[in-house]
Scaffold this active site. Structure first.
Site, PDB file in Angstrom:
ATOM      1  N   ASP A  92      -3.742  32.855  39.981  1.00  0.00           N
ATOM      2  CA  ASP A  92      -3.588  31.731  40.911  1.00  0.00           C
ATOM      3  C   ASP A  92      -4.438  30.552  40.436  1.00  0.00           C
ATOM      4  O   ASP A  92      -5.666  30.641  40.396  1.00  0.00           O
ATOM      5  CB  ASP A  92      -4.036  32.159  42.309  1.00  0.00           C
ATOM      6  CG  ASP A  92      -3.827  31.052  43.321  1.00  0.00           C
ATOM      7  OD1 ASP A  92      -2.720  30.971  43.880  1.00  0.00           O
ATOM      8  OD2 ASP A  92      -4.759  30.244  43.534  1.00  0.00           O
ATOM      9  N   TYR A 143      -7.826  22.448  40.145  1.00  0.00           N
ATOM     10  CA  TYR A 143      -8.921  23.303  39.648  1.00  0.00           C
ATOM     11  C   TYR A 143      -9.375  22.888  38.249  1.00  0.00           C
ATOM     12  O   TYR A 143     -10.441  23.317  37.795  1.00  0.00           O
ATOM     13  CB  TYR A 143      -8.506  24.784  39.603  1.00  0.00           C
ATOM     14  CG  TYR A 143      -8.149  25.419  40.928  1.00  0.00           C
ATOM     15  CD1 TYR A 143      -8.347  24.764  42.139  1.00  0.00           C
ATOM     16  CD2 TYR A 143      -7.608  26.702  40.971  1.00  0.00           C
ATOM     17  CE1 TYR A 143      -7.994  25.364  43.345  1.00  0.00           C
ATOM     18  CE2 TYR A 143      -7.266  27.304  42.162  1.00  0.00           C
ATOM     19  CZ  TYR A 143      -7.449  26.629  43.347  1.00  0.00           C
ATOM     20  OH  TYR A 143      -7.103  27.235  44.526  1.00  0.00           O
ATOM     21  N   HIS A 172      -0.550  22.088  48.000  1.00  0.00           N
ATOM     22  CA  HIS A 172      -1.931  22.571  48.117  1.00  0.00           C
ATOM     23  C   HIS A 172      -2.496  22.407  49.537  1.00  0.00           C
ATOM     24  O   HIS A 172      -3.125  23.321  50.074  1.00  0.00           O
ATOM     25  CB  HIS A 172      -2.812  21.844  47.098  1.00  0.00           C
ATOM     26  CG  HIS A 172      -4.026  22.609  46.695  1.00  0.00           C
ATOM     27  ND1 HIS A 172      -4.549  22.575  45.429  1.00  0.00           N
ATOM     28  CD2 HIS A 172      -4.827  23.455  47.392  1.00  0.00           C
ATOM     29  CE1 HIS A 172      -5.615  23.359  45.365  1.00  0.00           C
ATOM     30  NE2 HIS A 172      -5.801  23.898  46.545  1.00  0.00           N
ATOM     31  N   LYS A 174      -0.383  24.608  42.027  1.00  0.00           N
ATOM     32  CA  LYS A 174      -0.210  23.847  43.281  1.00  0.00           C
ATOM     33  C   LYS A 174      -0.225  22.355  43.002  1.00  0.00           C
ATOM     34  O   LYS A 174      -0.956  21.898  42.118  1.00  0.00           O
ATOM     35  CB  LYS A 174      -1.360  24.181  44.250  1.00  0.00           C
ATOM     36  CG  LYS A 174      -1.637  25.664  44.373  1.00  0.00           C
ATOM     37  CD  LYS A 174      -2.780  25.987  45.318  1.00  0.00           C
ATOM     38  CE  LYS A 174      -3.142  27.465  45.213  1.00  0.00           C
ATOM     39  NZ  LYS A 174      -4.140  27.767  44.175  1.00  0.00           N
TER      40      LYS A 174
END
Ligand code: A2P
Length: 286
Positions: A51, A56, A114, A81
């Site tokens: 994930d 990120y 997200h 996302k």
């Protein structure tokens, strides 16, 4: 959950595509060598579900780990996302292509919104979410992604999206751990056949010192982390634990040798609020 024997085992989503029942979370996983080592360790320990998210900043490392792992693509399950600065139809399609290129993948397994467009920041937030969703539907129909869903959506965010949707969300990824049991959202998702995923299933480590959890874990001979992850699974949620430590990565995948009783599940359900991130989708300012 009795049939699940390992992190590789899959749960079927509403469209018939299936998702491995434990994922490897990568929020705060450093980009570069440390992240690469953690991902290789996770894949060696049987994780097949990774994930990540555009926000990120580690999609390239994830892509590199997958490309060098020698695991057939169909065994892998990769989620990313769309970030909040790319909401809307065109921006989302562009963001997807950027993510896909960084991940070096032909197709994604799961693409998520997200965060819902937060009320207040966007007076027309329902429409914004619907437009973003329309882009996910088009990616899905084009075969670029096998499943689509949302993250951090409460029922009052899901309802207007689902009213306008042609394809209903298959997944909702939410903060979920002992002390943050999200009963209302989980019930809504269960009733609508939306698979729940748990981010921060260990409360980012904040729940591990809780005495009740320590006592229950001792009675099974498992660690508190394993207890939290097992609780998620038995509450029909897919935990996405993150670690960069080899032994903890392995520990977090070994949650199939014990079964929590209904009584213990309920004791965990009833814990007072504990270890929450404080990120409320209705008030976030990012
Ligand atoms: P580390 O990466 O050093 O292992 P969450 O997945 O809830 O966000 O939690 C992640 C945090 O919990 C990280 O700080 C991680 O640190 C720590 N962590 C992950 N697995 C374990 C474990 N089995 N036992 C203790 N701490 C853990």
């Amino acid at each position: 959950m009795a049939e699940l024997q390992s992190a590789k085992d899959r749960i079927e989503m509403r469209n018939g595509y299936s998702i491995p029942c434990v994922g490897f979370g990568t929020w705060k996983m450093p980009d570069g060598e440390t992240g690469l080592e953690a991902l290789h360790q996770a894949l060696a320990d049987g994780y097949r579900h990774i994930d990540t998210a555009a926000a990120y900043g580690n999609e390239e490392t994830v892509g590199k780990a997958l490309a060098t792992a020698d695991i057939p693509r169909e065994e892998l399950f990769v989620t990313t996302k769309v970030w909040n600065d790319s909401r809307g139809y065109d921006a989302t399609l562009k963001a997807f292509e950027e993510s896909r290129a960084k991940l070096h993948l032909d197709y994604l397994d799961l693409y998520l919104i997200h965060w819902p467009a937060a009320q207040g920041a966007d007076a027309d937030w329902q429409r914004t979410n619907q437009e973003t969703w329309r882009a996910l539907e088009s990616l899905y129909l084009d075969g670029k992604v096998r499943a689509i869903g949302v993250s951090n959506f409460k029922p009052h965010h899901l309802e207007p999206l689902m009213d306008a949707a042609e394809i209903l969300p298959m997944v909702n990824q939410i903060e979920l751990h002992p002390g943050c049991n999200q009963e209302v959202t989980r019930d809504f998702c269960n009733r609508h056949n939306i698979v729940v995923e748990a981010w921060s299933p260990l409360g980012s480590g904040r729940v591990l010192e809780n005495q009740l959890l320590i006592d229950i874990a001792a009675s099974y001979g498992c660690t508190v982390a394993q207890l939290c992850l097992r609780w998620c699974l038995q509450r029909r949620a897919i935990p996405l634990p993150k670690s960069t430590d080899a032994s903890r990565i392995s520990e977090n995948a070994r949650i199939f040798w014990f079964n929590l009783t209904d009584e213990d599940l309920q004791r965990i359900d009833e814990l007072d609020p504990l270890g929450q991130s404080g990120l409320d989708p209705d008030t976030i300012d990012f």
